[in-house]
Enzyme design. Structure first.
Site, PDB file in Angstrom:
ATOM      1  N   ASP A   1      74.162  76.107  82.581  1.00 56.72           N
ATOM      2  CA  ASP A   1      75.470  75.501  82.281  1.00 56.72           C
ATOM      3  C   ASP A   1      76.566  76.560  82.315  1.00 56.72           C
ATOM      4  O   ASP A   1      77.411  76.622  81.413  1.00 56.72           O
ATOM      5  CB  ASP A   1      75.436  74.799  80.929  1.00 56.72           C
ATOM      6  CG  ASP A   1      76.603  73.829  80.754  1.00 56.72           C
ATOM      7  OD1 ASP A   1      77.135  73.365  81.789  1.00 56.72           O
ATOM      8  OD2 ASP A   1      76.980  73.551  79.605  1.00 56.72           O
TER       9      ASP A   1
ATOM     10  N   LYS B   1      79.203  77.422  64.538  1.00 60.75           N
ATOM     11  CA  LYS B   1      78.921  76.178  65.263  1.00 60.75           C
ATOM     12  C   LYS B   1      78.129  75.265  64.320  1.00 60.75           C
ATOM     13  O   LYS B   1      76.983  75.547  63.979  1.00 60.75           O
ATOM     14  CB  LYS B   1      78.118  76.454  66.528  1.00 60.75           C
ATOM     15  CG  LYS B   1      77.797  75.196  67.335  1.00 60.75           C
ATOM     16  CD  LYS B   1      76.863  75.496  68.496  1.00 60.75           C
ATOM     17  CE  LYS B   1      77.559  76.267  69.592  1.00 60.75           C
ATOM     18  NZ  LYS B   1      76.687  76.376  70.807  1.00 60.75           N
TER      19      LYS B   1
ATOM     20  N   VAL C   1      83.172  73.688  66.065  1.00 56.37           N
ATOM     21  CA  VAL C   1      83.144  75.141  65.920  1.00 56.37           C
ATOM     22  C   VAL C   1      84.311  75.554  65.025  1.00 56.37           C
ATOM     23  O   VAL C   1      85.447  75.122  65.250  1.00 56.37           O
ATOM     24  CB  VAL C   1      83.239  75.852  67.283  1.00 56.37           C
ATOM     25  CG1 VAL C   1      83.233  77.366  67.098  1.00 56.37           C
ATOM     26  CG2 VAL C   1      82.098  75.429  68.189  1.00 56.37           C
TER      27      VAL C   1
ATOM     28  N   LEU D   1      88.044  75.574  65.732  1.00 51.87           N
ATOM     29  CA  LEU D   1      88.330  76.190  67.026  1.00 51.87           C
ATOM     30  C   LEU D   1      88.121  75.236  68.188  1.00 51.87           C
ATOM     31  O   LEU D   1      88.728  75.387  69.243  1.00 51.87           O
ATOM     32  CB  LEU D   1      87.430  77.420  67.226  1.00 51.87           C
ATOM     33  CG  LEU D   1      87.620  78.579  66.238  1.00 51.87           C
ATOM     34  CD1 LEU D   1      86.574  79.647  66.484  1.00 51.87           C
ATOM     35  CD2 LEU D   1      89.017  79.158  66.370  1.00 51.87           C
TER      36      LEU D   1
ATOM     37  N   GLY E   1      79.622  68.194  72.365  1.00 50.23           N
ATOM     38  CA  GLY E   1      78.628  67.178  72.078  1.00 50.23           C
ATOM     39  C   GLY E   1      77.719  67.537  70.918  1.00 50.23           C
ATOM     40  O   GLY E   1      77.123  66.675  70.286  1.00 50.23           O
TER      41      GLY E   1
END
Length: 451
Positions: A258, A161, A147, A139, A143
């Site tokens: 983030d 992940k 995924v 997907l 970093g």
């Protein structure tokens, strides 16, 4: 050997009453010795009970010691199994219809984090779910690693992940996500289904979001029209409610650090879910602001005090939310203004809002069909969120109230003077007094200046 004298007597027909018969018995037949034997039996029973109690206590202490220990891995992440064979036989999960790794406890930095709500999957089952991590199932990547899309035996789709073995940054994010997300539950936060740790392999399993991330639609001219104003406003409200939960209503007080369009995932009904808690931090009950020498996040969404001084708080997330809100309204990336006179989306939004031309900032694909009052309200809320001073920014509870009110009386924002980075040749790379600045999407961070 004894000799018998006289005739034998039948004791059943002893003769006349009153006669006494004397018998010789062995000493072992007397009552005193029987009482001594019973005492010995009692002592043996008591000693056995004490021995059993001591054995149970020692086993309990040993089990507790094993749970508290951490296996020597680079990430201080350990998997402590109650069986000797790691990741062997697995039981069926009723909720996920998947093979789990059995009764195991995941301990990170000395604290158990998994439980019934965070099952452990073995590597074989995850590999089968993702078609052995094939390119067709990929997907995206970051970093931390890649995924992949997967499907459990019960038919449920998942996103996996997979941590890169050479990613130091991803290793820290992996630990952080397990510690934080395992304790969070909200409709506007992505749900962690489980994890897998086997040798060097470390993976997180999430609910699959069929509509990918917000930036997939928002910044693609061919897909922007699929996000009409009603969908965009619902996304804005959902993100605000998710942040409010993190800042105030969850068991932990969390700063995301983030927040950006690529970290907002969309489900089948285009409901937003905040994801990627690898850089998040937990705040104590009495803490309002923290300082860090390692500034992490994505430039353009960072608040001034965080990017320049390493100070972050809930107001840092409010700033990022303001930038994201303006991106949703305009359909343009904040960084798309770098080579223009406006420098940033924030500067452009202020100019058109202050000049009573705020509708010019609206995405042309929805400009004619949107609710003008709601759009103008959102732009003003966005400008309040990106104020230079953290004190002047609203809290997320105030933001939610302003968004959900039909006719709110909003404060007037001040002109933001903080500008985004420039990528022109005259920029200078600086170290900000030794602070390490990391951009999660591999963009080099350069000079920060005020306008």
């Amino acid at each position: 050997m004894h000799d018998w004298n006289g005739d034998l007597i039948d004791v059943q027909d002893f003769g006349k009453p009153g006669l006494v018969m004397q018998l010789r018995l062995a000493a072992s037949e007397f009552d005193s010795k029987r009482k001594l034997s019973a005492g010995v039996i009692v002592l043996i029973v008591v000693a056995g009970v004490v021995f059993l109690a001591i054995s149970v206590w020692l086993l309990w202490c040993l089990k507790r010691k094993l749970k508290a220990s951490v296996l020597p891995t680079a990430a201080s992440v350990s998997l402590i199994r109650k069986s000797e064979m790691p990741f062997s036989d697995m039981s069926k999960s009723k909720e996920y219809s998947s093979e789990l790794s059995g009764p195991a406890d995941l301990v990170i930095d000395g604290s158990p984090v998994n439980g019934p709500d965070l099952p452990l999957f073995n590597f074989k089952s995850v590999a089968e779910a993702t078609n052995n991590f094939s390119e067709e199932n990929k997907l995206g990547q970051g970093g931390f690693g890649h995924v992949y899309k997967g499907k459990l035996p019960g038919g449920e789709e998942i996103a996996v992940k997979r941590l890169s073995r050479i990613s130091g940054q991803g290793l820290e994010e992996f630990k952080n996500e397990i510690i934080l997300i395992a304790k969070l539950q909200h409709r506007n936060l992505v749900r962690l289904l489980g994890c897998c740790i086997q040798g060097e392999e470390k993976m997180l399993l999430y609910e699959y979001m069929p509509n990918k991330s917000l930036d997939f639609f928002l910044f693609d001219p061919a897909k922007q029209a699929l996000l009409d104003w009603r969908k965009r406003f619902n996304i804005i409200e959902g993100i605000a409610r998710g942040l409010l939960y993190l800042h105030r209503d969850s068991r932990l007080r969390i700063i995301h650090r983030d927040l950006k369009a690529s970290n907002i995932l969309l489900d089948e009904e285009m409901n937003p879910k905040i994801s990627d808690f690898g850089m998040a931090r937990i705040f104590g009950g009495n803490q309002n602001e923290l300082n860090t020498n390692r500034v992490v996040g994505t430039y353009g969404y960072m608040s001034p005090e965080y990017a320049m001084e390493g100070l972050f708080s809930v107001k840092s997330d409010v700033y990022s939310f303001g930038v994201l809100l303006l991106e949703i309204v305009s359909g343009r990336r904040n960084t798309s203004f770098r080579l223009t006179d406006h420098v940033s989306l924030v500067a452009y939004a202020w100019e058109v809002w202050h000049g009573d031309k705020a509708m010019e900032a609206v995405d042309p694909s929805i400009r004619d069909s949107c609710c003008e009052n709601e759009v103008l309200k959102c732009i003003q809320v966005g400008m309040l969120c990106v104020q230079d001073s953290a004190v002047q920014r609203p809290t997320m509870s105030s933001v939610v109230l302003m968004l959900e009110s039909n006719n709110p009386t909003l404060p007037l924002p001040r002109q933001p003077t903080y500008t985004s980075m420039r990528t022109s040749m005259d920029t200078l790379e600086i170290d900000l007094e030794g602070q390490e600045i990391v951009s999660s999407n591999d963009v080099t961070v350069t000079m920060i200046d005020g306008r």
